[in-house]
Structures are given as C-alpha cells and as structure tokens.
Design a protein around this motif. Structure first.
Motif, mmCIF file in Angstrom:
data_model
loop_
_atom_site.group_PDB
_atom_site.id
_atom_site.type_symbol
_atom_site.label_atom_id
_atom_site.label_comp_id
_atom_site.label_asym_id
_atom_site.label_seq_id
_atom_site.Cartn_x
_atom_site.Cartn_y
_atom_site.Cartn_z
ATOM 1 N N SER A 62 34.022 11.657 70.776
ATOM 2 C CA SER A 62 35.038 11.454 69.732
ATOM 3 C C SER A 62 35.026 12.540 68.664
ATOM 4 O O SER A 62 36.085 12.900 68.148
ATOM 5 C CB SER A 62 34.897 10.074 69.099
ATOM 6 O OG SER A 62 33.653 9.941 68.468
ATOM 7 N N LYS A 74 40.684 7.801 72.296
ATOM 8 C CA LYS A 74 40.083 6.565 71.787
ATOM 9 C C LYS A 74 38.817 6.261 72.586
ATOM 10 O O LYS A 74 38.783 6.452 73.799
ATOM 11 C CB LYS A 74 41.061 5.405 71.917
ATOM 12 C CG LYS A 74 42.275 5.545 71.023
ATOM 13 C CD LYS A 74 43.207 4.361 71.207
ATOM 14 C CE LYS A 74 44.412 4.479 70.324
ATOM 15 N NZ LYS A 74 45.377 5.468 70.733
ATOM 16 N N VAL A 75 37.803 5.778 71.872
ATOM 17 C CA VAL A 75 36.592 5.304 72.536
ATOM 18 C C VAL A 75 36.890 3.881 72.974
ATOM 19 O O VAL A 75 36.996 2.974 72.149
ATOM 20 C CB VAL A 75 35.366 5.355 71.598
ATOM 21 C CG1 VAL A 75 34.147 4.781 72.303
ATOM 22 C CG2 VAL A 75 35.110 6.781 71.139
#
Length: 142
Positions: A62, A74-75
């Motif tokens: 990220s 996005k994680v």
C-alpha cells in the motif's frame, strides 16, 4: 500466501494485447496486484486507460501504491469484495494456494459467495486461483 511475481517481460506481453482487443475506454481490474507489476507494465508500454483498480491482501504494497498516479489500490481480499464496479479488462496473476492451505472459514465464505452469485460450485479440492477465475466474470461489463 502463494506469492509468485509476474516477470516484467510477461507483464509487458500481456499489456501489449489489451489495445488489440478493447477499443472502448479501458477499465482494468488486477485482483492480486502484489508489487503492482501490471500497473508498471501499463506505464512502460504507454497503454492508456480510464480506470485501474487493484487489490491485494498484503498491506506491504500500500505504501508504494499511494505514490502511483491514476491507480486505485486497496488492501482487501478480492474474493470478499462487493460487486460494485465493472471492468472490461482483468489482468492478473492469481495466487496459487493449495486447497489444503485454504482455511475452513475461507472455504465457507467462497461457497457462500458462489451461491449468492449463481456461480458453479467448485470441488473442495480446487486451488485458490480457480476461485479467482470464476469470480472475475462477475466484474465484466462486456
């Protein structure tokens, strides 16, 4: 975690095929982004796109993603995403995780998601990447 990175030469080859098949504004999904190999290949090959969304469960990616322009990272586990967006290109190197290493909870989530979205039921011995292949079709706009 089943992490094996795509070599740059292969990513460049894959990216080079996009404009051959898609003429409309390109909306790309990379559901297992890792070190952002396909994003970098898009930039190296001057491939234009309207939107590039990517996901990975590993948060270490990220910080790099925050510095990349025109990139929505996005994680998150792709297999648990709500179906809120559509794409006309999916480019990926999904994780290869043997079925023995997928937890019972993850298998239950996958089965539930598949049932809700009328996807074929995969054999319980299917590796993790098989689920990626079935799930991506839900995100296609073409």
């Amino acid at each position: 975690v089943g992490q094996v990175w795509t070599p740059n030469a292969i990513a460049d080859l894959m990216v080079g095929k996009i404009s051959k098949y898609i003429k409309e504004p390109i909306r790309i999904l990379d559901p297992a982004a890792g070190p952002h190999t396909f994003y970098h290949a898009m930039k190296r090959n001057n491939q234009e796109y309207e939107y590039f969304a990517s996901y990975d469960i590993d948060a270490k990616f990220s910080e790099v993603a925050k510095k990349l322009p025109e990139y929505d990272f996005k994680v998150s586990n792709f297999l648990q995403l709500p179906l809120e967006e559509s794409f006309n290109i999916v480019i990926m190197n999904p994780p290869y995780i043997r079925h023995e290493l997928v937890t019972k909870e993850e298998k239950k989530d996958i089965i539930s998601f598949s049932q809700k979205n009328n996807l074929p039921k995969l054999d319980g011995r299917a590796n993790y990447y098989c689920n990626f292949i079935f799930f991506i079709r839900l995100f296609f706009s073409i």
